[in-house]
Design an enzyme around this catalytic site. Structure first.
Site, PDB file in Angstrom:
ATOM      1  N   THR A   1       1.443  -1.248   1.778  1.00  0.00           N
ATOM      2  CA  THR A   1       0.161  -0.544   1.750  1.00  0.00           C
ATOM      3  C   THR A   1      -0.836  -1.092   2.761  1.00  0.00           C
ATOM      4  OG1 THR A   1      -0.807  -2.000   0.071  1.00  0.00           O
ATOM      5  CG2 THR A   1       0.454  -0.105  -0.720  1.00  0.00           C
ATOM      6  N   ASP A   2      -1.899  -0.299   2.975  1.00  0.00           N
ATOM      7  CA  ASP A   2      -3.016  -0.746   3.807  1.00  0.00           C
ATOM      8  C   ASP A   2      -4.067  -1.409   2.906  1.00  0.00           C
ATOM      9  OD1 ASP A   2      -4.367   1.332   2.516  1.00  0.00           O
ATOM     10  OD2 ASP A   2      -4.284   2.668   4.241  1.00  0.00           O
ATOM     11  N   MET A   3      -5.241  -1.701   3.464  1.00  0.00           N
ATOM     12  CA  MET A   3      -6.272  -2.393   2.680  1.00  0.00           C
ATOM     13  C   MET A   3      -6.792  -1.567   1.515  1.00  0.00           C
ATOM     14  SD  MET A   3      -8.367  -4.509   5.584  1.00  0.00           S
ATOM     15  CE  MET A   3      -9.581  -5.034   4.405  1.00  0.00           C
ATOM     16  N   ALA A   4      -6.618  -0.247   1.581  1.00  0.00           N
ATOM     17  CA  ALA A   4      -7.065   0.623   0.486  1.00  0.00           C
ATOM     18  C   ALA A   4      -5.992   0.785  -0.592  1.00  0.00           C
ATOM     19  CB  ALA A   4      -7.466   1.987   1.038  1.00  0.00           C
TER      20      ALA A   4
ATOM     21  N   ILE B   1      -3.062   2.207  -0.096  1.00  0.00           N
ATOM     22  CA  ILE B   1      -2.310   3.441   0.160  1.00  0.00           C
ATOM     23  C   ILE B   1      -1.124   3.114   1.077  1.00  0.00           C
ATOM     24  CG2 ILE B   1      -2.413   5.725   1.236  1.00  0.00           C
ATOM     25  CD1 ILE B   1      -5.371   5.831   0.375  1.00  0.00           C
TER      26      ILE B   1
END
Length: 173
Positions: A16-19, A21
């Site tokens: 995932t990314d920082m969000a 997602i």
């Protein structure tokens, strides 16, 4: 004969990314991983076979909604087409939006893979027939209930039986 394969996997933090997602490219990694699981399900380990391999001729993925950290993904591989040298797969990804909820579509993808070989180690690759020991174990899915639409395969409508078949008569009408 094998025409589809289902598995589940948990979305890791590293996917995932920082969000939280999932990065879109991970779906392509997962499609390849599920393809290898599909082969292992009937005793084939593609990368242990020195005489042949499968290269990607086409890859695509359409996204309906994001996958998130810790989602339990349901992934289905379906064999859409088989030729003497190629396999075409369809992948359906789904996950529950709420704990305990029913899985809902996330994404659908496609891979077209071509069987290749080399005459010498490190030499050029060329297409070749899928070995019979593998080809004989794979068939095209006749139909399946899609996880998402509009690009999913679907089962053909049932055909009506001729009157002679329903009356027990074997003579032509």
């Amino acid at each position: 004969m094998h025409s589809d394969y289902k598995t589940t996997r948990r979305v890791d933090f590293a996917d995932t990314d920082m969000a939280g997602i999932v990065h879109f490219a991970n779906f392509f990694r997962w499609m390849e991983s599920v393809e290898h699981e599909f082969f292992r399900s009937f005793g084939v380990r593609v990368h242990e076979a020195k005489a042949f391999g499968f290269v990607r001729a086409h890859a695509s993925c359409d996204y309906q909604r994001p996958a998130r950290y810790d989602d339990e993904l349901h992934v289905r591989l379906v064999v859409e087409k088989k030729t003497t040298k190629a396999l075409h797969y369809r992948f359906e990804f789904s996950a529950a939006q709420e704990p305990g909820g029913a899985p809902e579509p996330l994404a659908s993808g496609r891979l077209e893979v071509i069987c290749v070989t080399r005459d010498t180690p490190g030499g050029p690759i060329r297409s070749t027939l899928i070995p019979p020991s593998i080809a004989d174990q794979i068939e095209v899915a006749s139909c399946f209930t899609p996880l998402s639409a509009p690009h999913s395969l679907s089962c053909p409508p049932p055909t009506a039986l001729p009157a002679a078949a329903t009356s027990g008569s074997s003579s032509p009408s």
